[in-house]
Design an enzyme around this catalytic site. Structure first.
Site, PDB file in Angstrom:
ATOM      1  CB  CYS A  16       0.079  75.635  20.115  1.00  0.00           C
ATOM      2  SG  CYS A  16       1.335  76.609  19.303  1.00  0.00           S
TER       3      CYS A  16
ATOM      4  CE  LYS B 165      45.153  64.669  32.648  1.00  0.00           C
ATOM      5  NZ  LYS B 165      44.637  65.942  33.059  1.00  0.00           N
TER       6      LYS B 165
ATOM      7  NE  ARG C 243      49.233  71.040  39.478  1.00  0.00           N
ATOM      8  CZ  ARG C 243      48.882  70.535  38.314  1.00  0.00           C
ATOM      9  NH1 ARG C 243      49.175  69.282  38.038  1.00  0.00           N
ATOM     10  NH2 ARG C 243      48.213  71.234  37.447  1.00  0.00           N
TER      11      ARG C 243
ATOM     12  CE  LYS D 261      47.359  57.572  38.370  1.00  0.00           C
ATOM     13  NZ  LYS D 261      46.542  57.894  39.548  1.00  0.00           N
TER      14      LYS D 261
ATOM     15  CB  CYS E 163      -0.735  79.639  17.360  1.00  0.00           C
ATOM     16  SG  CYS E 163      -1.001  79.726  19.134  1.00  0.00           S
TER      17      CYS E 163
ATOM     18  CE  LYS F 202      44.687  66.781  27.543  1.00  0.00           C
ATOM     19  NZ  LYS F 202      44.493  67.708  28.648  1.00  0.00           N
TER      20      LYS F 202
ATOM     21  CB  CYS G 109       1.392  77.680  23.241  1.00  0.00           C
ATOM     22  SG  CYS G 109      -0.067  78.308  22.409  1.00  0.00           S
TER      23      CYS G 109
ATOM     24  CD  GLU H 106      42.275  67.036  39.239  1.00  0.00           C
ATOM     25  OE1 GLU H 106      43.287  66.623  39.849  1.00  0.00           O
ATOM     26  OE2 GLU H 106      42.323  67.709  38.198  1.00  0.00           O
TER      27      GLU H 106
ATOM     28  CD  GLU I 259      43.864  56.093  38.421  1.00  0.00           C
ATOM     29  OE1 GLU I 259      43.890  57.082  39.157  1.00  0.00           O
ATOM     30  OE2 GLU I 259      44.343  54.979  38.752  1.00  0.00           O
TER      31      GLU I 259
HETATM   32  S1  IVH Z   1      48.033  60.983  38.872  1.00  0.00           S
HETATM   33  C1  IVH Z   1      52.262  61.850  39.881  1.00  0.00           C
HETATM   34  N1  IVH Z   1      45.523  60.411  38.399  1.00  0.00           N
HETATM   35  O1  IVH Z   1      45.796  65.519  35.966  1.00  0.00           O
HETATM   36  C2  IVH Z   1      50.934  61.519  39.328  1.00  0.00           C
HETATM   37  N2  IVH Z   1      46.233  62.631  38.082  1.00  0.00           N
HETATM   38  O2  IVH Z   1      47.405  66.669  33.835  1.00  0.00           O
HETATM   39  C3  IVH Z   1      50.158  62.682  38.949  1.00  0.00           C
HETATM   40  N3  IVH Z   1      44.461  64.132  37.344  1.00  0.00           N
HETATM   41  O3  IVH Z   1      48.270  66.868  38.008  1.00  0.00           O
HETATM   42  C4  IVH Z   1      48.752  62.578  39.083  1.00  0.00           C
HETATM   43  N4  IVH Z   1      42.856  62.660  37.342  1.00  0.00           N
HETATM   44  O4  IVH Z   1      45.763  67.002  38.769  1.00  0.00           O
HETATM   45  C5  IVH Z   1      46.461  61.361  38.414  1.00  0.00           C
HETATM   46  N5  IVH Z   1      43.337  59.749  38.042  1.00  0.00           N
HETATM   47  C6  IVH Z   1      44.268  60.695  38.067  1.00  0.00           C
HETATM   48  C7  IVH Z   1      43.970  62.026  37.707  1.00  0.00           C
HETATM   49  C8  IVH Z   1      44.993  62.972  37.721  1.00  0.00           C
HETATM   50  C9  IVH Z   1      43.164  63.928  37.144  1.00  0.00           C
HETATM   51  C10 IVH Z   1      45.124  65.453  37.188  1.00  0.00           C
HETATM   52  C11 IVH Z   1      46.138  65.780  38.232  1.00  0.00           C
HETATM   53  C12 IVH Z   1      47.426  65.942  37.475  1.00  0.00           C
HETATM   54  C13 IVH Z   1      46.896  66.349  36.120  1.00  0.00           C
HETATM   55  C14 IVH Z   1      47.911  66.169  35.020  1.00  0.00           C
END
Ligand code: IVH
Length: 700
Positions: free
Chosen positions: A438, A118, A139, A298, A419, A322, A432, A173, A116
């Site tokens: 132009c 991030k 958080r 995950k 011009c 990342k 213009c 998020e 998924e």
């Molecule tokens: S899972 C225990 N899923 O990224 C699992 N986090 O850098 C933790 N984040 O703290 C989170 N998209 O704020 C999860 N699809 C996603 C996410 C996600 C963004 C953020 C989240 C986490 C941070 C870690």
């Protein structure tokens, strides 16, 4: 590079790095504005982690590596289950290594992975009781967060009432979509506030702000859910569900997930499938209406997650893959105003070059003048620049808290930069008043310029008159203008008319180099036009040349050659019109290159001239500096260069070991000193004029 780390050499460097990271994190968590861009922060933290691995005994309490959220402002609402962070990988190899260690830990292969986006925002927990949204918590430091329930009602995707009366905590998020970010900055600057540097800062700042005189919208994406102490039978139901089914359930309850986006979470069975979905998501990143900074993978099954467990900082069953940072802070140096084919005047930001995602970014689009005002940009500002994939880099906003007070306002043009006509500012996109014409005015003015056809008395205002009267549609039409037509124009008396006609008649006899230059072929300015003209000697040969032959001209590479050939095809009607109007198409003194198949001579290959080696500057590289006097007084630099080349030499603008002669006029400065240092021969203008006397233009 995203996965490089800052190298910390000793204890002092380590301590300084920890302090800098803590300061950036504290600023970020307090106001949403960090002094470091993501990439710089990540590199710093990785450097800190590397140092700590080598010297665990020196680890400082303030280190960001041990914290869930890296020095967060702690709130006072405890989390029932800690809100963890994620470990990172930066490549396919690192990802494979991670999966292997996870599978070793649980003692079996993982057969279902959820892949998924991030989401690049802020983690929040949304507590629903009996289906009603009661509390929104940040958080914080992972164990306790801040109550930001005041934001309820401003977050799209977090309904105040669920489809079922369940007690549950949604985790996800909060972010601003690109559209919400634009909207937020427009509203903020209207209220006299500083714009947010990027959508994430926007979300962080907005989430914390209470009692603002205005509201701006944000969006929530759930990426998980867990039971609360009084969830009842839901507790067991949730515990056994695979992660993917938790997300579907959350969506059925009416909470927003990424399911309705192009990067929807997907469950796949193999590491190869994960990798290909990672690549798909990475490729889609630039076109998404919200920011992502990676992909989260995950283990989907509840049993796998349970057996893998969690560390203090991050779960062992999930990882963040990342993506390279696509945002960097750099400085706004200038704004250029370019006029497009339709007369639209578009600003473009000139930036202190910065490397983003593997390429150097020196320019960014600014859309229109209102965009500059809305973003409250100033020259010298530090700006957040965004570039992903093939998209044109854009400035998100100035980093307002980094202002020093020396920033200058951006000047908007008062007349068309192409011009000189008026600008129609009634729409967002300035234009213009001449629209498409132009370009016509600019290209005719260029052709008539001093270094091209040198038609005195034909300034931009005159050209505008001629274009408006429908008398010229290109610069070839100048050569067929008659006296009556000119006299019919406003402010055109007999004398100016006769003078202009005389100047046009002289222009007809200009050497090919100038006529060619007047065509305005991209990449062929004055000196390149001279080289082309001297090499081919006449226009027919230039036009007959293919890209390969053009490359024999000094300074023309493959790409430029192809461009010139293509443009000359487009310009064929104009060139033919010029020929028909009796415009000179040959270069005096130049000898054409041998026909294909003939032996090529050295002289021809370098654009030599037929007068053999009797030329006074044969084989010499000549540089001109300072003000010319005597017979050379009236010559422009371009005309001096033409003179040098007519006399067999090569003109250059800088002095080096290879310079044969420096013509140094009055007030010659550093070039003269350099020539003296290098022992280059120096001649005064008069001395030089004598040397090339027979090549001087007749009017001087
Ligand atoms: S899972 C225990 N899923 O990224 C699992 N986090 O850098 C933790 N984040 O703290 C989170 N998209 O704020 C999860 N699809 C996603 C996410 C996600 C963004 C953020 C989240 C986490 C941070 C870690």
């Amino acid at each position: 590079m995203t996965n490089s780390a800052v190298v910390l050499a000793d204890t002092a460097a380590y301590a300084a790095a920890v302090e800098e990271a803590s300061r950036a994190a504290a600023a970020y968590y307090a106001t949403g504005e960090s002094t470091l861009d993501d990439d710089a922060y990540d590199r710093l933290v990785r450097g800190i982690a590397a140092y700590e691995q080598e010297h665990p005994e020196e680890m400082l309490d303030a280190s960001p590596t041990g914290k869930v959220a890296g020095g967060a402002a702690t709130g006072d609402v405890p989390h029932t289950v800690p809100m963890l962070s994620l470990d990172n990988v930066f490549s396919a190899e690192q990802f494979v290594t991670w999966t292997a260690s996870l599978e070793r830990r649980i003692g079996r292969p993982v057969t279902a992975w959820s892949v998924e986006p991030k989401l690049d925002g802020l983690a929040v927990a949304a507590r629903y009781r009996a289906g009603r949204l009661e509390q929104l918590i940040t958080r914080g430091d992972g164990t306790a967060g801040e109550d930001v329930s005041h934001a309820i009602g401003t977050v799209v995707g977090l309904p105040e009432q669920l489809a079922e009366p369940v007690t549950i905590e949604m985790r996800g998020e909060i972010l601003m979509t690109t559209e919400q970010f634009e909207q937020a900055n427009a509203v903020r600057t209207e209220h006299g506030g500083a714009p947010f540097a990027n959508p994430r800062n926007g979300a962080a700042g907005t989430l914390r702000a209470k009692d603002r005189g205005y509201t701006v919208e944000m969006t929530f994406f759930a990426y998980g859910a867990l039971p609360l102490p009084d969830s009842g039978e839901l507790t067991d139901r949730l515990a056994g569900l695979p992660h993917s089914e938790v997300l579907s359930y959350v969506a059925r309850l009416g909470v927003h997930t990424a399911a309705d986006t192009d990067v929807a979470p997907r469950t796949v069975a193999t590491v190869e499938e994960v990798q290909s979905r990672v690549e798909e998501i990475a490729a889609l990143r630039a076109s998404l209406p919200f920011g992502i900074d990676g992909i989260v993978i995950k283990a989907d099954l509840a049993a796998d997650q349970r057996e893998a467990g969690s560390g203090t900082r991050a779960p062992r069953w999930a990882i963040a893959y990342k993506l390279p940072a696509v945002e960097k802070v750099t400085r706004l140096l200038a704004v250029e105003w370019n006029v497009g084919r339709t007369g639209i005047i578009a600003p473009r930001a000139v930036l202190e070059p910065v490397e983003i995602d593997g390429s150097t970014v020196g320019y960014a689009t600014l859309h229109n003048p209102a965009d500059i005002t809305r973003r409250d940009l100033r020259l010298g500002d530090r700006v957040m620049v965004y570039k992903a994939g093939d998209i044109i880099p854009r400035i998100e906003a100035p980093v307002a808290h980094l202002r020093t007070g020396d920033e200058k306002p951006i000047d908007f043009p008062e007349a068309c930069p192409q011009c000189g006509s008026e600008i129609d500012t009634s729409e967002q996109r300035w234009r213009c008043v001449r629209g498409r014409d132009c370009r016509l005015v600019a290209s005719i003015s260029y052709a008539a310029g001093r270094d091209q056809l040198d038609i005195e008395g034909l300034g931009a205002t005159r050209v505008v008159q001629l274009v408006d009267a429908g008398l010229v549609a290109d610069f070839a039409d100048l050569f067929t203008l008659d006296r009556e037509q000119l006299l019919g124009l406003e402010r055109m008396g007999e004398t100016s008319t006769d003078n202009l006609l005389a100047a046009i008649a002289t222009a007809r006899t200009q050497p090919l180099s100038r006529v060619f230059c007047a065509l305005g072929v991209r990449g062929t300015g004055r000196s390149m036009s001279r080289r082309i003209a001297r090499y081919f000697a006449d226009m027919d040969r230039i036009r007959a040349a293919d890209a390969e032959e053009l490359q024999r001209v000094d300074g023309i590479g493959k790409e430029k050659a192809a461009g010139v050939v293509a443009e000359l095809v487009e310009l064929a009607p104009l060139i033919e019109k010029l020929v028909a109007a009796g415009v000179n198409m040959t270069e005096p003194g130049a000898t054409p290159p041998p026909e294909p198949g003939e032996e090529s001579t050295e002289a021809a290959a370098v654009g030599g001239d037929g007068e053999g080696d009797g030329l006074p500057l044969e084989g010499m590289t000549v540089v001109v500096t300072g003000a010319m006097t005597g017979a050379l007084e009236k010559l422009s630099r371009n005309e001096m260069n033409e003179l040098i080349e007519r006399a067999g030499g090569k003109s250059s603008s800088s002095v080096s070991k290879r310079t044969s002669l420096l013509v140094a006029g009055e007030k010659a400065g550093s070039k003269r000193t350099k020539a003296e240092d290098l022992g280059v021969r120096i001649a005064a203008p008069d001395e030089f004029a004598e040397l090339v006397a027979v090549f001087l233009p007749s009017e001087v």
